[in-house]
Motif scaffolding. Structure first.
Motif, PDB file in Angstrom:
ATOM      1  N   ALA A   1       0.819  -1.206   0.000  1.00 20.94           N
ATOM      2  CA  ALA A   1       0.000   0.000   0.000  1.00 20.94           C
ATOM      3  C   ALA A   1       0.853   1.256   0.000  1.00 20.94           C
ATOM      4  N   TRP A   2       0.313   2.290  -0.614  1.00 21.45           N
ATOM      5  CA  TRP A   2       0.910   3.628  -0.590  1.00 21.45           C
ATOM      6  C   TRP A   2      -0.131   4.577   0.026  1.00 21.45           C
ATOM      7  N   ASP A   3      -0.226   5.775  -0.476  1.00 21.50           N
ATOM      8  CA  ASP A   3      -1.091   6.797   0.112  1.00 21.50           C
ATOM      9  C   ASP A   3      -2.476   6.822  -0.523  1.00 21.50           C
ATOM     10  N   PRO A   4      -3.423   7.565   0.063  1.00 23.64           N
ATOM     11  CA  PRO A   4      -4.752   7.695  -0.528  1.00 23.64           C
ATOM     12  C   PRO A   4      -4.742   8.629  -1.732  1.00 23.64           C
ATOM     13  N   CYS A   5      -5.842   8.628  -2.493  1.00 24.95           N
ATOM     14  CA  CYS A   5      -5.939   9.453  -3.704  1.00 24.95           C
ATOM     15  C   CYS A   5      -6.824  10.672  -3.468  1.00 24.95           C
ATOM     16  N   HIS A   6      -6.202  11.830  -3.381  1.00 25.25           N
ATOM     17  CA  HIS A   6      -6.908  13.099  -3.202  1.00 25.25           C
ATOM     18  C   HIS A   6      -6.651  14.005  -4.395  1.00 25.25           C
ATOM     19  N   PHE A   7      -7.460  15.052  -4.503  1.00 25.37           N
ATOM     20  CA  PHE A   7      -7.219  16.116  -5.478  1.00 25.37           C
ATOM     21  C   PHE A   7      -6.403  17.222  -4.823  1.00 25.37           C
ATOM     22  N   ASN A   8      -5.351  17.672  -5.493  1.00 25.18           N
ATOM     23  CA  ASN A   8      -4.705  18.939  -5.135  1.00 25.18           C
ATOM     24  C   ASN A   8      -4.773  19.826  -6.373  1.00 25.18           C
ATOM     25  N   THR A   9      -5.313  21.038  -6.211  1.00 23.59           N
ATOM     26  CA  THR A   9      -5.718  21.842  -7.358  1.00 23.59           C
ATOM     27  C   THR A   9      -5.325  23.310  -7.224  1.00 23.59           C
ATOM     28  N   LYS A  10      -5.384  24.016  -8.354  1.00 21.93           N
ATOM     29  CA  LYS A  10      -5.077  25.449  -8.377  1.00 21.93           C
ATOM     30  C   LYS A  10      -6.240  26.261  -7.806  1.00 21.93           C
ATOM     31  N   ASN A  11      -7.465  25.785  -7.996  1.00 22.56           N
ATOM     32  CA  ASN A  11      -8.662  26.454  -7.482  1.00 22.56           C
ATOM     33  C   ASN A  11      -9.393  25.520  -6.530  1.00 22.56           C
ATOM     34  N   PRO A  12     -10.133  26.058  -5.578  1.00 25.11           N
ATOM     35  CA  PRO A  12     -10.777  25.212  -4.571  1.00 25.11           C
ATOM     36  C   PRO A  12     -11.896  24.347  -5.146  1.00 25.11           C
ATOM     37  N   ILE A  13     -12.039  23.137  -4.606  1.00 27.62           N
ATOM     38  CA  ILE A  13     -13.140  22.234  -4.948  1.00 27.62           C
ATOM     39  C   ILE A  13     -14.013  22.097  -3.702  1.00 27.62           C
ATOM     40  N   ARG A  14     -15.280  22.514  -3.839  1.00 28.05           N
ATOM     41  CA  ARG A  14     -16.193  22.428  -2.704  1.00 28.05           C
ATOM     42  C   ARG A  14     -17.502  21.748  -3.077  1.00 28.05           C
ATOM     43  N   SER A  15     -17.616  21.328  -4.341  1.00 28.42           N
ATOM     44  CA  SER A  15     -18.807  20.612  -4.796  1.00 28.42           C
ATOM     45  C   SER A  15     -18.435  19.778  -6.008  1.00 28.42           C
ATOM     46  N   LEU A  16     -19.283  18.824  -6.369  1.00 27.91           N
ATOM     47  CA  LEU A  16     -19.029  18.001  -7.550  1.00 27.91           C
ATOM     48  C   LEU A  16     -19.018  18.853  -8.818  1.00 27.91           C
ATOM     49  N   GLU A  17     -19.767  19.951  -8.786  1.00 26.12           N
ATOM     50  CA  GLU A  17     -19.802  20.851  -9.934  1.00 26.12           C
ATOM     51  C   GLU A  17     -18.412  21.399 -10.243  1.00 26.12           C
ATOM     52  N   ASP A  18     -17.597  21.584  -9.200  1.00 21.77           N
ATOM     53  CA  ASP A  18     -16.250  22.141  -9.380  1.00 21.77           C
ATOM     54  C   ASP A  18     -15.303  21.179 -10.090  1.00 21.77           C
ATOM     55  N   LEU A  19     -15.688  19.904 -10.194  1.00 21.66           N
ATOM     56  CA  LEU A  19     -14.845  18.918 -10.872  1.00 21.66           C
ATOM     57  C   LEU A  19     -14.974  18.992 -12.391  1.00 21.66           C
ATOM     58  N   LYS A  20     -16.073  19.534 -12.865  1.00 21.26           N
ATOM     59  CA  LYS A  20     -16.354  19.504 -14.298  1.00 21.26           C
ATOM     60  C   LYS A  20     -15.346  20.328 -15.093  1.00 21.26           C
ATOM     61  N   GLY A  21     -14.758  19.656 -16.071  1.00 24.98           N
ATOM     62  CA  GLY A  21     -13.803  20.320 -16.953  1.00 24.98           C
ATOM     63  C   GLY A  21     -12.389  20.400 -16.418  1.00 24.98           C
ATOM     64  N   LEU A  22     -12.145  19.917 -15.204  1.00 23.17           N
ATOM     65  CA  LEU A  22     -10.799  19.982 -14.633  1.00 23.17           C
ATOM     66  C   LEU A  22      -9.855  19.053 -15.389  1.00 23.17           C
ATOM     67  N   ARG A  23      -8.740  19.608 -15.864  1.00 26.56           N
ATOM     68  CA  ARG A  23      -7.695  18.805 -16.506  1.00 26.56           C
ATOM     69  C   ARG A  23      -6.756  18.321 -15.415  1.00 26.56           C
ATOM     70  N   VAL A  24      -6.762  17.007 -15.205  1.00 22.05           N
ATOM     71  CA  VAL A  24      -6.117  16.434 -14.024  1.00 22.05           C
ATOM     72  C   VAL A  24      -5.159  15.318 -14.413  1.00 22.05           C
ATOM     73  N   PHE A  25      -3.967  15.354 -13.844  1.00 22.56           N
ATOM     74  CA  PHE A  25      -3.006  14.252 -13.971  1.00 22.56           C
ATOM     75  C   PHE A  25      -3.406  13.165 -12.986  1.00 22.56           C
ATOM     76  N   THR A  26      -3.650  11.951 -13.489  1.00 27.34           N
ATOM     77  CA  THR A  26      -4.076  10.865 -12.610  1.00 27.34           C
ATOM     78  C   THR A  26      -3.718   9.527 -13.246  1.00 27.34           C
ATOM     79  N   PHE A  27      -4.116   8.439 -12.617  1.00 28.99           N
ATOM     80  CA  PHE A  27      -3.839   7.091 -13.096  1.00 28.99           C
ATOM     81  C   PHE A  27      -4.918   6.653 -14.093  1.00 28.99           C
ATOM     82  N   PRO A  28      -4.611   5.709 -14.979  1.00 28.37           N
ATOM     83  CA  PRO A  28      -5.559   5.341 -16.045  1.00 28.37           C
ATOM     84  C   PRO A  28      -6.952   4.949 -15.548  1.00 28.37           C
ATOM     85  N   THR A  29      -7.042   3.985 -14.628  1.00 30.83           N
ATOM     86  CA  THR A  29      -8.361   3.543 -14.179  1.00 30.83           C
ATOM     87  C   THR A  29      -9.044   4.604 -13.327  1.00 30.83           C
TER      88      THR A  29
END
Length: 351
Positions: free
Chosen positions: A156-184
């Motif tokens: 095991a390693w660490d949990p998967c969280h978002f770290n972002t340039k702008n705050p995320i406080r709702s699911l709406e804030d996720l829309k359109g975010l260009r994010v580096f992440t793992f394939p699955t």
């Protein structure tokens, strides 16, 4: 005098054996002989590798006492991460530390490497699933069907969280975010409007600074501070889609089979040492940096709203289970395990 007598007896004994035509027995490695040399590449960049693998490789090289030496290479240093499996299969490199998903392992269960949504809540879930619930046997079965690569161990390693340039406080804030992440993980997060972006690990920080990326969903807060991402992403979302990254060690089968039994065992012990180090490093770091870190502001999506994401993960699980019989067995283990944890209650799962 004692030393001279012992040397004489040893020499005489060898001479007598040779004279009698006896077969010379294999002797332990002698200082001065060329050691076995391996090249191992990790998924991690230099700063992160200092914690997730380097201490164990340094320990291996010390204890191997000249019989074997492992040279450690960092993310994309010899081979791009996405090509690691094939390079190891060809023998270009001898061993790999990464997740099945990122290295494009040609097995159905590769989707469970890295961050499989909500499969785990805590880092201890991973070793329990592998050692007590049957995932180890499934991984050995899957890689046993692939020529040239031997799967060795998962941790095991660490949990998967978002770290972002702008705050995320709702699911709406996720829309359109260009994010580096793992394939699955990206495949799952795209259901909520996230745009997964694939880049070499070393390019991520600059991509955030230039605006190519809006954020990262690749780690917990410990890595954000360790690798410097906390300096370019001032917001950290406390909700996560997985409690622990699942990564593994792999080796070129021919090189692994060539090792004498004691060096195989030594490598296994050092893998376990690495797994243990990460357990306490991440567990302590995640809490400490949330409380005492000064680079990032914490944000949270309300629990009732985040439940939408957890519910969608169950649909995702069933879709993955339908992809192969073996995937279905893994999903069944996840369901059984999480049911046990929920019934057990705190501290295993919240009431």
């Amino acid at each position: 005098m004692t030393t001279n007598r012992r040397a004489f007896i040893k020499t005489a004994g060898l001479g007598a054996a040779a004279a009698a035509g006896a077969t010379t027995l294999a002797a332990p490695a002698v200082h001065g002989q060329s050691p076995i040399r391996w090249r191992l590449q990790t998924y991690a960049g230099p700063a992160l590798a200092e914690h997730v693998i380097k201490p164990s490789i340094d320990a291996f090289n010390t204890v191997a006492n000249g019989e074997m030496e492992i040279e450690l290479f960092f993310a994309d240093q010899l081979v791009p991460t996405g090509e690691l499996f094939r390079a190891m299969q060809r023998g270009t490199i001898d061993a790999v530390q990464s997740d099945d998903d990122s290295i494009a392992a040609p097995v159905d269960i590769s989707v469970f490497g890295g961050y499989f949504p909500f499969a785990t809540r805590y880092s201890l879930d991973v070793p329990v699933l592998f050692n007590q619930y049957g995932l180890r046997e499934i991984w050995e079965e899957a890689y046993g069907e692939i020529e040239g690569v031997t799967w060795l161990s998962a941790g095991a390693w660490d949990p998967c969280h978002f770290n972002t340039k702008n705050p995320i406080r709702s699911l709406e804030d996720l829309k359109g975010l260009r994010v580096f992440t793992f394939p699955t993980a990206g495949r799952f997060l795209s259901r909520f409007g996230v745009v997964p972006v694939t880049l070499p690990w070393e390019d991520v920080e600059v991509a955030v600074q230039t605006g190519e990326l809006d954020g990262i969903a690749w780690s917990g807060i410990t890595e954000d501070y360790t690798v410097g991402w906390s300096k370019v992403t001032p917001y950290f979302l406390t909700n996560n889609i997985s409690g622990a990254w699942c990564g593994s060690y792999f080796a070129n089968s021919e090189r692994w089979d060539e090792l004498p039994a004691h060096l195989k065992q030594l490598f296994r012990l050092c893998m376990d040492s690495s797994h243990y180090y990460r357990q306490h490093w991440y567990w302590g770091g995640e809490a400490n940096l949330r409380v005492n870190g000064t680079d990032m502001q914490l944000t949270t999506i309300p629990e009732a709203e985040w439940q939408t994401v957890e519910d969608e993960a169950m649909t995702f699980w069933d879709e993955i289970a339908a992809e192969s019989e073996r995937n279905a067995r893994v999903i069944e283990i996840f369901k059984k395990y999480n049911a046990v944890m929920k019934k057990a209650g705190p501290p295993y799962r919240s009431a």
